[in-house]
Motif scaffolding. Structure first.
Motif, PDB file in Angstrom:
ATOM      1  N   ILE A 308       0.832  -1.204   0.000  1.00  0.00           N
ATOM      2  CA  ILE A 308       0.000   0.000   0.000  1.00  0.00           C
ATOM      3  C   ILE A 308       0.868   1.256   0.000  1.00  0.00           C
ATOM      4  O   ILE A 308       0.561   2.246  -0.670  1.00  0.00           O
ATOM      5  N   GLY A 309       1.967   1.215   0.748  1.00  0.00           N
ATOM      6  CA  GLY A 309       2.849   2.369   0.821  1.00  0.00           C
ATOM      7  C   GLY A 309       3.689   2.570  -0.427  1.00  0.00           C
ATOM      8  O   GLY A 309       4.045   3.704  -0.757  1.00  0.00           O
ATOM      9  N   LEU A 310       3.988   1.485  -1.137  1.00  0.00           N
ATOM     10  CA  LEU A 310       4.885   1.575  -2.297  1.00  0.00           C
ATOM     11  C   LEU A 310       4.158   1.860  -3.609  1.00  0.00           C
ATOM     12  O   LEU A 310       4.713   2.499  -4.503  1.00  0.00           O
ATOM     13  N   ILE A 311       2.936   1.385  -3.746  1.00  0.00           N
ATOM     14  CA  ILE A 311       2.229   1.488  -5.026  1.00  0.00           C
ATOM     15  C   ILE A 311       0.976   2.344  -4.853  1.00  0.00           C
ATOM     16  O   ILE A 311       0.000   1.917  -4.229  1.00  0.00           O
ATOM     17  N   GLY A 312       1.000   3.543  -5.407  1.00  0.00           N
ATOM     18  CA  GLY A 312      -0.113   4.471  -5.271  1.00  0.00           C
ATOM     19  C   GLY A 312      -1.160   4.318  -6.352  1.00  0.00           C
ATOM     20  O   GLY A 312      -1.479   5.282  -7.067  1.00  0.00           O
ATOM     21  N   ASN A 313      -1.679   3.117  -6.503  1.00  0.00           N
ATOM     22  CA  ASN A 313      -2.724   2.850  -7.495  1.00  0.00           C
ATOM     23  C   ASN A 313      -3.983   2.406  -6.749  1.00  0.00           C
ATOM     24  O   ASN A 313      -3.920   1.539  -5.867  1.00  0.00           O
ATOM     25  N   PHE A 314      -5.132   2.972  -7.101  1.00  0.00           N
ATOM     26  CA  PHE A 314      -6.372   2.712  -6.375  1.00  0.00           C
ATOM     27  C   PHE A 314      -6.672   1.222  -6.264  1.00  0.00           C
ATOM     28  O   PHE A 314      -6.913   0.702  -5.166  1.00  0.00           O
ATOM     29  N   TRP A 315      -6.636   0.503  -7.379  1.00  0.00           N
ATOM     30  CA  TRP A 315      -7.027  -0.912  -7.360  1.00  0.00           C
ATOM     31  C   TRP A 315      -5.991  -1.792  -6.679  1.00  0.00           C
ATOM     32  O   TRP A 315      -6.338  -2.795  -6.031  1.00  0.00           O
ATOM     33  N   VAL A 316      -4.724  -1.432  -6.799  1.00  0.00           N
ATOM     34  CA  VAL A 316      -3.679  -2.183  -6.081  1.00  0.00           C
ATOM     35  C   VAL A 316      -3.847  -2.002  -4.580  1.00  0.00           C
ATOM     36  O   VAL A 316      -3.745  -2.963  -3.798  1.00  0.00           O
ATOM     37  N   VAL A 317      -4.124  -0.766  -4.163  1.00  0.00           N
ATOM     38  CA  VAL A 317      -4.338  -0.492  -2.740  1.00  0.00           C
ATOM     39  C   VAL A 317      -5.549  -1.252  -2.227  1.00  0.00           C
ATOM     40  O   VAL A 317      -5.525  -1.840  -1.128  1.00  0.00           O
ATOM     41  N   VAL A 318      -6.617  -1.277  -2.995  1.00  0.00           N
ATOM     42  CA  VAL A 318      -7.828  -2.007  -2.591  1.00  0.00           C
ATOM     43  C   VAL A 318      -7.525  -3.496  -2.439  1.00  0.00           C
ATOM     44  O   VAL A 318      -7.943  -4.139  -1.465  1.00  0.00           O
ATOM     45  N   ALA A 319      -6.774  -4.068  -3.386  1.00  0.00           N
ATOM     46  CA  ALA A 319      -6.435  -5.495  -3.326  1.00  0.00           C
ATOM     47  C   ALA A 319      -5.559  -5.794  -2.110  1.00  0.00           C
ATOM     48  O   ALA A 319      -5.800  -6.774  -1.376  1.00  0.00           O
ATOM     49  N   ALA A 320      -4.530  -4.959  -1.884  1.00  0.00           N
ATOM     50  CA  ALA A 320      -3.634  -5.175  -0.740  1.00  0.00           C
ATOM     51  C   ALA A 320      -4.378  -5.000   0.566  1.00  0.00           C
ATOM     52  O   ALA A 320      -4.166  -5.751   1.533  1.00  0.00           O
ATOM     53  N   MET A 321      -5.265  -3.999   0.621  1.00  0.00           N
ATOM     54  CA  MET A 321      -6.060  -3.770   1.819  1.00  0.00           C
ATOM     55  C   MET A 321      -6.965  -4.970   2.107  1.00  0.00           C
ATOM     56  O   MET A 321      -7.148  -5.371   3.263  1.00  0.00           O
ATOM     57  N   THR A 322      -7.515  -5.567   1.059  1.00  0.00           N
ATOM     58  CA  THR A 322      -8.382  -6.735   1.220  1.00  0.00           C
ATOM     59  C   THR A 322      -7.618  -7.912   1.803  1.00  0.00           C
ATOM     60  O   THR A 322      -8.080  -8.575   2.746  1.00  0.00           O
ATOM     61  N   LEU A 323      -6.427  -8.184   1.271  1.00  0.00           N
ATOM     62  CA  LEU A 323      -5.621  -9.305   1.779  1.00  0.00           C
ATOM     63  C   LEU A 323      -5.187  -9.065   3.226  1.00  0.00           C
ATOM     64  O   LEU A 323      -5.197  -9.984   4.052  1.00  0.00           O
ATOM     65  N   SER A 324      -4.799  -7.820   3.516  1.00  0.00           N
ATOM     66  CA  SER A 324      -4.399  -7.490   4.886  1.00  0.00           C
ATOM     67  C   SER A 324      -5.573  -7.671   5.855  1.00  0.00           C
ATOM     68  O   SER A 324      -5.406  -8.217   6.958  1.00  0.00           O
ATOM     69  N   SER A 325      -6.745  -7.243   5.436  1.00  0.00           N
ATOM     70  CA  SER A 325      -7.931  -7.376   6.277  1.00  0.00           C
ATOM     71  C   SER A 325      -8.309  -8.842   6.480  1.00  0.00           C
ATOM     72  O   SER A 325      -8.724  -9.243   7.572  1.00  0.00           O
ATOM     73  N   LEU A 326      -8.166  -9.647   5.434  1.00  0.00           N
ATOM     74  CA  LEU A 326      -8.446 -11.078   5.560  1.00  0.00           C
ATOM     75  C   LEU A 326      -7.511 -11.735   6.573  1.00  0.00           C
ATOM     76  O   LEU A 326      -7.945 -12.550   7.404  1.00  0.00           O
ATOM     77  N   ALA A 327      -6.233 -11.390   6.506  1.00  0.00           N
ATOM     78  CA  ALA A 327      -5.261 -11.960   7.435  1.00  0.00           C
ATOM     79  C   ALA A 327      -5.590 -11.568   8.875  1.00  0.00           C
ATOM     80  O   ALA A 327      -5.571 -12.404   9.786  1.00  0.00           O
ATOM     81  N   ALA A 328      -5.897 -10.287   9.085  1.00  0.00           N
ATOM     82  CA  ALA A 328      -6.220  -9.820  10.433  1.00  0.00           C
ATOM     83  C   ALA A 328      -7.492 -10.468  10.957  1.00  0.00           C
ATOM     84  O   ALA A 328      -7.579 -10.855  12.129  1.00  0.00           O
ATOM     85  N   SER A 329      -8.486 -10.624  10.071  1.00  0.00           N
ATOM     86  CA  SER A 329      -9.766 -11.197  10.491  1.00  0.00           C
ATOM     87  C   SER A 329      -9.645 -12.677  10.821  1.00  0.00           C
ATOM     88  O   SER A 329     -10.279 -13.171  11.750  1.00  0.00           O
ATOM     89  N   ALA A 330      -8.853 -13.395  10.056  1.00  0.00           N
ATOM     90  CA  ALA A 330      -8.674 -14.821  10.322  1.00  0.00           C
ATOM     91  C   ALA A 330      -7.897 -15.056  11.609  1.00  0.00           C
ATOM     92  O   ALA A 330      -8.103 -16.061  12.303  1.00  0.00           O
ATOM     93  N   SER A 331      -7.005 -14.123  11.956  1.00  0.00           N
ATOM     94  CA  SER A 331      -6.171 -14.313  13.148  1.00  0.00           C
ATOM     95  C   SER A 331      -6.905 -13.939  14.446  1.00  0.00           C
ATOM     96  O   SER A 331      -6.577 -14.449  15.514  1.00  0.00           O
TER      97      SER A 331
END
Length: 427
Positions: A308-331
């Motif tokens: 998220i910090g390295l790539i300032g693209n809307f859809w890339v940020v959304v995808a990375a945010m989704t994976l990060s949220s999935l990891a946090a939610s599963a843990s």
């Protein structure tokens, strides 16, 4: 009505749904709301830090309410306090009040949440033990997370578009109204089971005992201490990331009034909660030890924050945010089960509140510091710093894994009582 494990779980799910729906109405727009009131990034996140400071300040005093008058009373106090302080937020926004008032009311919001932290989860675990629940705690926490995620998805999307159709204050008014409804539901449906309040001690004496219990059964128990300290970094930084993504996505989208897009942050988090809650039992079965799952999921979160910090693209940020949220939610359910497996019943609410206190303490420092970095260098740099801060949690999880606590493999619900010594608990 006779309370059974089924009715206890149903009550927990309904109250979780109501609370999450109320809270999530403003989650997608809160930072934008504060900025619209005239605050800078630093002031907005300093106000959030005051909220977390309120949680730290009031955790132990409100722990007395749960121990002295019961977990039900604590929950009821929380709903009323949050409803009142939310209404005050709307008033400050209308008056464009100075930062000092935002700091005070934000601390009151923290007070409201301290009535919930520890008490609600302790109520559930003790009630399930008393009603001889034979299932896995992960399944209950996971299903509650699915319910919470569904309500968060509904509330965050509704709050964003409600603000877009009306104004930024309307979702806050709706939130206060729903909290009053949750109070009524809890008043009739929630009853303390498997726990007897202790009203013999004086409040100041009890505060010392609560603090002592927090140290004795929390910080002095090595695996509990390690997981709590990990939460201070991952959770403290996570609060900033969640709220900073709202204006950042608007910047990437190119429309500062597209509040529905800002609500996407909370909506993705909600969807991740649903999927993560459903995946938790499978994730748990994939690892022999809970700390192994926690470690891998934490690594995923760190890597996604870096993206998220390295790539300032809307859809890339959304995808990375989704994976990060999935990891946090599963843990999250795995972490809850791990901690509850090492906490004595009588001190459960206290230790769980203390865990929340530790996480809030991390947020007090992280939010204004990262908010200031966003003012100076921009959001992307602040997210890279967030990745570095979250990575600090990894050595603590590794430490917990090396300690091989019984709860690291345990699948049954914890017993109603436990040994008084942290050292004995880990033999």
């Amino acid at each position: 009505m006779k309370q059974t494990a089924k009715t206890v779980r149903r009550t927990y799910y309904v109250l979780t749904a109501g609370n999450t729906l109320a809270a999530s109405l403003i989650w997608g727009i809160n930072t934008i709301f504060l900025l619209d009131a005239g605050l800078t990034n630093f002031q907005a996140f300093a106000a959030n830090a005051c909220y977390t400071a309120g949680m730290v300040l009031f955790e132990i005093p409100t722990g007395i309410v749960a121990d002295r008058w019961g977990r039900r009373v604590s929950f009821l106090c929380g709903t009323l306090t949050l409803a009142a302080s939310t209404a005050l937020y709307v008033l400050l926004w209308q008056l464009r009040s100075p930062f000092s008032w935002w700091a005070v009311v934000s601390a009151l919001l923290g007070l409201g949440f301290t009535f919930f932290s520890g008490a609600t989860e302790a109520w559930l675990v003790d009630a399930l033990t008393a009603t001889r629940f034979e299932g896995q705690l992960e399944s209950v926490f996971g299903r509650a997370q699915v319910v919470s995620g569904a309500m968060m998805l509904s509330g965050s999307v509704a709050g964003g578009y409600l603000a877009q159709l009306t104004n930024l204050g309307v979702p806050y008014v709706a939130r206060a109204a729903i909290l009053v409804g949750v109070f009524v539901l809890a008043f009739f449906a929630m009853h303390d089971i498997g726990f007897t309040p202790d009203r013999e001690e004086r409040p100041l004496t009890e505060m010392r005992q609560i603090l002592g219990s927090s140290v004795e059964h929390g910080l002095k128990v090595p695996p509990v201490r390690a997981i709590m300290l990990a939460g201070m970094f991952s959770g403290g930084v996570g609060i900033y990331v969640f709220y900073a993504l709202q204006p950042y996505l608007l910047d990437l989208w190119g429309n500062q009034r597209a509040y529905g897009i800002a609500g996407l942050v909370a909506a993705i988090g909600a969807g991740a909660q649903i999927i993560g809650g459903l995946l938790t039992p499978r994730v748990r079965r994939a690892f022999r030890r809970r700390t192994s799952a926690l470690l891998i999921l934490q690594v995923v979160s760190v890597l996604m924050l870096a993206v998220i910090g390295l790539i300032g693209n809307f859809w890339v940020v959304v995808a990375a945010m989704t994976l990060s949220s999935l990891a946090a939610s599963a843990s999250r359910p795995i972490r809850q089960a791990y901690l509850n497996g090492m906490i004595p019943s009588q001190q459960r609410a206290t230790i769980l509140s203390f865990d929340s206190l530790i996480t809030s303490a991390g947020g007090i420092v992280a939010q204004p510091v990262l908010g200031k970095s966003a003012d100076i260098w921009g959001y992307q740099v602040s997210f890279l710093l967030s990745a570095a801060g979250t990575a600090i949690a990894l050595p603590f999880i590794v430490t917990a894994r090396k300690l091989k606590a019984p709860a690291d493999r345990e699948t049954a619900p914890p017993p109603a009582t436990s040994t008084s010594s942290g050292e004995e608990m880990n033999t």
